[in-house]
Motif scaffolding. Structure first.
Motif, short mmCIF file in Angstrom:
data_model
loop_
_atom_site.label_atom_id
_atom_site.label_comp_id
_atom_site.label_asym_id
_atom_site.label_seq_id
_atom_site.Cartn_x
_atom_site.Cartn_y
_atom_site.Cartn_z
N ILE A 28 38.11 50.10 36.85
CA ILE A 28 38.92 49.54 37.94
C ILE A 28 38.32 48.20 38.38
CG2 ILE A 28 39.58 49.89 40.36
CD1 ILE A 28 39.69 52.92 39.70
N PHE A 29 37.00 48.18 38.51
CA PHE A 29 36.32 46.94 38.90
C PHE A 29 36.61 45.83 37.88
CE2 PHE A 29 32.49 44.26 38.52
CZ PHE A 29 32.47 43.70 39.78
N THR A 30 36.52 46.18 36.60
CA THR A 30 36.72 45.18 35.55
C THR A 30 38.16 44.67 35.55
OG1 THR A 30 35.05 46.35 34.26
CG2 THR A 30 36.38 44.74 33.08
N ILE A 31 39.11 45.59 35.74
CA ILE A 31 40.52 45.17 35.79
C ILE A 31 40.73 44.22 36.98
CG2 ILE A 31 42.89 45.98 36.16
CD1 ILE A 31 42.01 48.57 34.63
N GLY A 32 40.14 44.55 38.12
CA GLY A 32 40.22 43.67 39.29
C GLY A 32 39.64 42.31 38.97
N GLY A 33 38.51 42.31 38.30
CA GLY A 33 37.87 41.04 37.93
C GLY A 33 38.75 40.23 36.99
N LEU A 34 39.42 40.93 36.06
CA LEU A 34 40.28 40.21 35.11
C LEU A 34 41.47 39.55 35.81
CD1 LEU A 34 40.26 42.66 32.05
CD2 LEU A 34 39.14 40.43 32.24
N PHE A 35 42.00 40.24 36.83
CA PHE A 35 43.09 39.65 37.63
C PHE A 35 42.62 38.35 38.26
CE2 PHE A 35 46.01 43.20 37.54
CZ PHE A 35 47.21 42.59 37.85
N THR A 36 41.43 38.41 38.83
CA THR A 36 40.90 37.23 39.50
C THR A 36 40.64 36.13 38.48
OG1 THR A 36 39.90 38.73 41.07
CG2 THR A 36 39.12 36.49 41.13
N LEU A 37 40.16 36.53 37.32
CA LEU A 37 39.92 35.56 36.25
C LEU A 37 41.25 34.91 35.83
CD1 LEU A 37 37.17 34.98 35.04
CD2 LEU A 37 37.74 36.46 33.12
N TYR A 38 42.29 35.73 35.79
CA TYR A 38 43.62 35.21 35.44
C TYR A 38 44.04 34.14 36.46
CZ TYR A 38 48.68 35.06 35.97
OH TYR A 38 49.97 34.63 36.16
N ALA A 39 43.81 34.47 37.75
CA ALA A 39 44.17 33.51 38.80
C ALA A 39 43.40 32.21 38.62
CB ALA A 39 43.88 34.11 40.18
N LEU A 40 42.14 32.37 38.24
CA LEU A 40 41.28 31.20 38.06
C LEU A 40 41.78 30.35 36.90
CD1 LEU A 40 38.48 29.70 38.19
CD2 LEU A 40 37.66 31.47 36.67
N LEU A 41 42.09 31.00 35.78
CA LEU A 41 42.50 30.25 34.60
C LEU A 41 43.90 29.66 34.77
CD1 LEU A 41 41.15 32.65 31.82
CD2 LEU A 41 40.19 30.47 32.56
N SER A 42 44.70 30.28 35.64
CA SER A 42 46.05 29.79 35.85
C SER A 42 46.10 28.60 36.80
CB SER A 42 46.94 30.90 36.42
OG SER A 42 46.85 32.03 35.62
N GLY A 43 45.03 28.32 37.47
CA GLY A 43 45.05 27.17 38.39
C GLY A 43 44.22 27.40 39.63
N GLY A 44 43.74 28.61 39.83
CA GLY A 44 42.81 28.86 40.93
C GLY A 44 43.48 29.10 42.27
N VAL A 45 42.67 29.31 43.26
CA VAL A 45 43.16 29.60 44.61
C VAL A 45 42.35 28.74 45.58
CG1 VAL A 45 41.62 31.62 44.85
CG2 VAL A 45 43.66 31.49 46.23
N ASP A 46 42.99 28.30 46.67
CA ASP A 46 42.34 27.28 47.50
C ASP A 46 42.22 27.67 48.98
OD1 ASP A 46 44.93 27.24 48.31
OD2 ASP A 46 45.21 25.07 48.14
N THR A 47 42.32 28.96 49.28
CA THR A 47 42.38 29.37 50.68
C THR A 47 41.01 29.60 51.32
OG1 THR A 47 42.45 31.66 49.99
CG2 THR A 47 44.56 30.58 50.33
N GLY A 48 39.95 29.53 50.52
CA GLY A 48 38.66 30.03 51.00
C GLY A 48 38.65 31.53 50.75
N TRP A 49 37.45 32.10 50.64
CA TRP A 49 37.41 33.54 50.31
C TRP A 49 37.94 34.40 51.44
CZ3 TRP A 49 34.59 37.74 52.37
CH2 TRP A 49 33.71 37.42 53.39
#
Lengths: 549, 99
Positions: free
Chosen positions: A122-143
């Motif tokens: 589950i942790f790894t799948i969550g990480g992959l989602f975040t990685l996808y967001a990163l590779l797609s253009g990232g997120v800019d809201t602050g953590w």
């Protein structure tokens, strides 16, 4: 005469009991799962570190000349998201906790081994989602994903990142649940609550936060996604919502999350202090209760993140007082560790260097936290580099120092190999110097008024920023060194004894590396934790009759 | 594992009570009870939640430790709601600067 080489059959342990990728990906052995986590979080640590390098390079000069402000926003967001959710939160519980909790309580595994493996997936799948967001253009809201920016105005991959964190949260809940049940139900005969190592007490307290707090951030993320995707008015004032409500819900989890990071770090430090000083931890019961007190009080202080958010002054007053209160059990721990060292026979091995580093840096981080809990002073330093320095002293100076100290201390148990001591001491020193050079100038920058989250700044701040960037380079070397020599030691390191430190914990009474089922025979505990008086060499054979409580 | 001794009849009764609660919530939503609108809706929801926790989740017949865990969840929820409401309820007390 020709003599044939004598081949000694290698003893079976958890590392060589089975081979192949499948044997790792389907393992239910808590020790192997800990190593799976180790590999995963190390990846996220260096990914988060890469963003930190880019942030520091941008801040080398006052002008925003390396990246544009939008890119800079994404850099610090992805740094924070990676480091907080995919490294700091799981670092000690999922790696050291997973490996050590069953060993320390004399159990053969965690209560729910399959659930443990599921947590990693589950942790790894969550990480992959975040990685996808990163590779797609990232997120800019602050953590922190503050609304209404995150729900209404941001054009970045907010939902993908949030879903990644949402999924990873379940891993945290399941790990916490597994630890709680294991500690309640699977302790070895004779291992009463007040004979438990403080490592277990702290992990128990951190698990309570994981189970009680994480669902709230999960719900908050769902609400955020609902508002962003379907324009349901919850946080956006334009839709009838309340943006401060988001901050309440977010910090209800995210402040205690700091204690998910620091309590396991304290767990490690208690073990390291006792083993290095060869003494029972001074005021054992108080340190144990302090863990639980931190977990409970930690839930009552979240509003100190919101003093300038529009929160009521009266609520601010209450949160300010409660924030001072949480400093008490933290201070109990620091004073008791120091008192343990008093007249101790201190071995200055690498784990102890990290312990000294932790105590000093955590104290600075904690004390500056009191500055920030003061209503008036917080107005001055809110959202400045003072805050950045403060939480890095707690999270990096605290958690990562303890994590590295713990990795060195238990590396012989985990791998059956010793790390190179001189190089390790050099790395510990490099980390300490690099860390302080990076973050101490940020206290001054913040106090002078440099705000966080800007890619350009006035020229008068440059000298301190150059110092900080130089420190980050030193720190990076300090972090790369252990990774290199740990990998090196797997093949070339000296073979470790079962109990190289002469420590008394149950984990040292089994082989290094441990067999698949941890113990040939489940031990019976007759001593309190850290009983170096009765067990001077860490031997299970008592020198004299054990003191039974 | 503790033995659960709730009868099938009890499950049906609880189910009926939950359905009745849902109908009551819907009916009350069309009435203007003034200040009581929210408290009444929350009371019905709380009762229904308790029925689910006590009977469907078997907390009523569980060990004291399980009850403590369930109570802790409720307590932590109250902390979240209580301190958040502490802000929301007192936000207007000082008024806005200049007014």
């Amino acid at each position: 005469m020709i003599t044939a080489p004598i081949s000694v059959p290698e003893r079976e342990h958890y590392l060589n009991a089975s081979y192949g990728l499948k044997s790792w990906l389907l393992t239910k052995d808590h020790k192997r799962i800990a190593l799976l986590y180790l590999a995963t979080i190390t990846f996220f640590f260096f990914l988060g570190g890469l963003f930190a390098v880019m942030i520091r390079l941008e801040l080398l000069t006052p002008e925003g000349d390396m990246v544009q402000s939008e890119t800079y926003n994404k850099l610090f967001t992805m740094h924070g998201v990676n480091m907080v959710f995919f490294f700091l939160l799981p670092a000690i519980p999922a790696v050291l906790g997973n490996f050590l909790v069953p060993l320390m309580i004399g159990a053969r595994d965690l209560a729910f081994p399959k659930l443990n493996l599921a947590s990693w997936y589950i942790f790894t799948i969550g990480g992959l989602f975040t990685l996808y967001a990163l590779l797609s253009g990232g997120v800019d809201t602050g953590w922190t994903f503050y609304t209404p920016y995150s729900t209404t105005y941001s054009n970045s991959f907010v939902i993908a990142t949030a879903v990644g964190i949402f999924i990873a949260g379940f891993s945290s809940i399941l790990t916490g649940l597994n630890f709680i049940v294991t500690i309640h139900r699977m302790r070895a005969p004779g291992l009463t609550w007040f004979r438990l190592p403080l490592f277990i007490w702290s992990h128990y307290a951190a698990s309570l936060i994981m189970v009680l707090g994480t669902p709230v951030i999960a719900v908050t993320i769902l609400l955020l996604a609902a508002e962003r995707a379907f324009h349901i008015g919850i946080f956006d004032p334009a839709l009838g919502g309340d943006p401060v409500l988001f901050q309440h819900l977010f910090w209800f989890y995210s402040h205690p999350a700091v204690y998910i990071m620091i309590l396991p770090a304290m767990a490690v430090i208690s073990e390291l202090v006792a083993a290095s000083a060869r003494k029972r931890v001074y005021g054992y019961e108080f340190v144990a209760y302090a863990s639980v007190a931190i977990a409970v009080f930690g839930f009552l202080v979240w509003g100190h993140h919101m003093f300038v958010s529009g929160q009521s002054v009266y609520a601010g007053l209450v949160f300010s007082v409660l924030s001072y209160l949480v400093a008490v059990p933290s201070a109990v721990k620091v004073f008791n560790w120091t008192a343990t060292l008093h007249k101790g026979s201190i071995a200055l091995e690498t784990p102890m260097l990290y312990t000294f580093g932790f105590i000093g840096l955590f104290t600075i981080g904690g004390m500056t936290g009191l500055f920030l809990a003061a209503l008036g002073l917080d107005v001055h330093v809110h959202d400045t580099y003072f805050v950045v320095a403060h939480f890095h002293y707690v999270m990096v100076g605290g958690t990562i120092m303890a994590y590295l100290g713990g990795l060195h201390y238990w590396w012989p148990k985990m791998t059956g190999r010793m790390y190179p001591e001189i190089l390790a001491k050099l790395a510990a020193l490099t980390v300490f110097i690099g860390f302080n050079l990076t973050f101490f100038p940020q206290f001054i920058l913040g106090y002078l008024g440099m705000p966080r989250r800007y890619h350009a700044y006035p020229e008068e701040f440059q000298v301190l920023n150059v110092m900080s960037t130089a420190g980050a380079s030193v720190l990076a070397v300090g972090y790369l060194l252990p990774m290199c020599y740990f990998i090196w030691s797997l093949r070339y390191g000296k073979v470790a004894a079962d109990n190289p430190w002469g420590a008394v914990g149950l984990e040292w009474q089994t082989l290094s590396p441990p067999p698949v089922e941890n113990f040939d025979e489940i031990p019976t505990v007759t001593h309190e934790a850290y009983d170096y008086v009765s067990l001077p060499n860490g031997s299970v054979t008592p020198k004299k009759e054990a003191h039974v409580r | 594992m503790s033995e659960h001794t709730i009868s099938t009849k009890s499950y049906y009764l609880v189910f009926l009570a939950l359905m009745a609660g849902t109908a009551l919530t819907t009916w009350v939503a069309f009435l203007d009870l003034g200040w009581f609108n929210t408290p009444v809706a929350l009371s019905i929801a709380w009762t229904k939640a308790m029925l689910v926790v006590l009977y469907f989740m078997h907390v009523r017949q569980s060990t004291k430790l399980t009850k403590l865990v369930a109570a802790a969840g409720v307590f932590w929820l109250l902390l979240l709601l209580g301190l958040t409401m502490g802000d929301i309820a007192t936000r207007g007390w000082l008024g806005s600067p200049g007014k």
